[in-house]
Design a protein around this motif. Sequence first.
Motif, short mmCIF file in Angstrom:
data_model
loop_
_atom_site.label_atom_id
_atom_site.label_comp_id
_atom_site.label_asym_id
_atom_site.label_seq_id
_atom_site.Cartn_x
_atom_site.Cartn_y
_atom_site.Cartn_z
N LEU A 172 3.46 13.47 -5.78
CA LEU A 172 3.64 14.94 -5.12
C LEU A 172 3.46 14.77 -3.55
O LEU A 172 4.44 15.52 -2.40
CB LEU A 172 2.89 15.95 -5.73
N GLN A 173 2.61 14.42 -3.03
CA GLN A 173 2.12 14.03 -1.56
C GLN A 173 3.29 13.34 -0.72
O GLN A 173 3.51 13.74 0.23
CB GLN A 173 0.71 13.53 -1.49
N LYS A 174 3.82 12.46 -1.62
CA LYS A 174 4.88 11.58 -0.73
C LYS A 174 6.03 12.41 -0.66
O LYS A 174 6.68 12.43 0.31
CB LYS A 174 5.16 10.35 -1.64
N ALA A 175 6.15 13.37 -1.66
CA ALA A 175 7.70 14.22 -1.47
C ALA A 175 7.31 15.19 -0.54
O ALA A 175 8.41 15.63 -0.04
CB ALA A 175 7.83 14.64 -2.98
N LEU A 176 6.04 15.73 -0.53
CA LEU A 176 5.86 16.66 0.58
C LEU A 176 6.01 16.21 1.78
O LEU A 176 6.67 16.72 2.87
CB LEU A 176 4.44 17.32 0.31
N ALA A 177 5.72 15.09 2.14
CA ALA A 177 5.61 14.28 3.51
C ALA A 177 7.37 14.22 3.86
O ALA A 177 7.72 14.37 4.78
CB ALA A 177 4.96 12.90 3.40
N ARG A 178 7.99 13.81 2.69
CA ARG A 178 9.48 13.55 2.87
C ARG A 178 10.17 15.08 3.24
O ARG A 178 10.83 15.04 3.99
CB ARG A 178 10.14 13.12 1.56
#
Length: 510
Positions: free
Chosen positions: A168-174
Amino acid sequence: MKAFDLIQDIDYKTVKGGTGAQVTGICFDNRKVSPGDAFICIKGVFFDTHNCVRQIAEAGASLIIVSDEYAASDECRTALDGLDANVVSVPDTRLAKAFAAAAWYGHPADKLKVIGITGSKGKTTTTHIIASILEAAGHKAGLSGSNGIIIGEEYMEAHTTTPDSEVLQKALARMVEKGFEYAVIECSSQGLMLHRTAAINFDAGVFLNIQEGDHVGPGEHSSFDNYLESKRILLENSKLCIVNADDPNLCRMLEGVTGEVVTFGHAPENGADGRPAPDYILSGEKTVDVDGVPCVAFHTEGRASGDHLVHLPGLFSAASATAALAVCNELGVGREAIDSALASVSVPGRLDIIYRTPELTICVDSAHNGASTRRVLEALREYEPKRLVCVFGAGGNRDVDRRCGMGEAAGSLADLSIVTSEHNRFETFEHIFEGIKEGLDRTEGEYIVIPDRKEAIRYAIMNSEPGDLIAVIGLGYDRYQHCLGKDVPHSDIDYSLEVVKEWLSGSAGV
């Protein structure tokens, strides 16, 4: 990044070594440790990576995060004996994982406006409606939920409604990287309980409903109280709380909540258990025909007054639409964008009419308990089919009452039920079917049993009669079936359309 920077927001104790080492990655799989990784040990249902601490240290991890309980054990002392390792302990490693992931990706949630949605029913529909409204208003909105992670044209599959905190954090960073302004996230009770959304301060949290008997059982929640408390976590971490005034458990949901509360729902009758009158009053739901498609018209009063149309069947769609309307109105989105999105919205895998002709209609939905099965089949009756055929199964290793409820709903509302497999998980189809049959036997509904899901779908289509509507329910937009520990590739949507092509060409037998 230094190890200290990764864990500065975490309550930790130093067990061995220090926190000054350089961290070059984060890892949670003991088979994939690289030198320089920070590794967070997790105790899962089937495997506990605390048992691999020595292996992880020898692989070159620059920091290992373990639980306080493990740090105090003889196993920990034995595993670390003679090793040059940096180890810290925390009260809850899943919580630590969420904060470490947020730090690793640069705290992306702080750079977005984040909206979370929780509820026993309607999360996916409401999430898609909110994202559609924001897009119609010219905002770039990323989406995470049962249908995967959607960032513009990018798609990432997710096997859980709320992804793992690192995913989820990786997706938010994207989303931040691509210049998005909003993130709209489905927050399941399991995801909230397991801290997948920890480290996210929500700009708005939406509570739709909570259903007793749902998601309580082995592998889920221990009790209804635990289920409710898990959902409350979203509201406790939201600046603005948009909540359903119709839900009888609302007062309990709001205990300890400090954010601004805005309500939606029907005007209460006298003696409404202390629940507040809604700020967005919903009324006048009715089904209307729009180019042959049953849609729902409804009216709102209060903080947004007017008549609205949502391009979805089922009177219950008005509640999801009102929740989305309330959220977006509170965020300053204009009425034109709201009504434009409502009138054209579609939600993959939710009352999703994937094929329609006068001869045959096929709908795919994710209904997975008695109440949702009943709602879907009642909504599909609005299409006035010659026969309503329901292809369904029930999930294994889940509350057994769901099976009976689905059987009873299908037997009562479908002209023909075709019972098949769903996510069997670690149960046999035969055992799951016993519960479904109990519900079916309470009705006079006709049914047949075809355990293989593909064969069940094929049978329904190839044996269809002119004017049939086939509802394939349970998996929705899922692209796999979980059976005996394996994710077997399968899509109800893709496979149904594949069989339709054969049916149209007359090239395949039954």
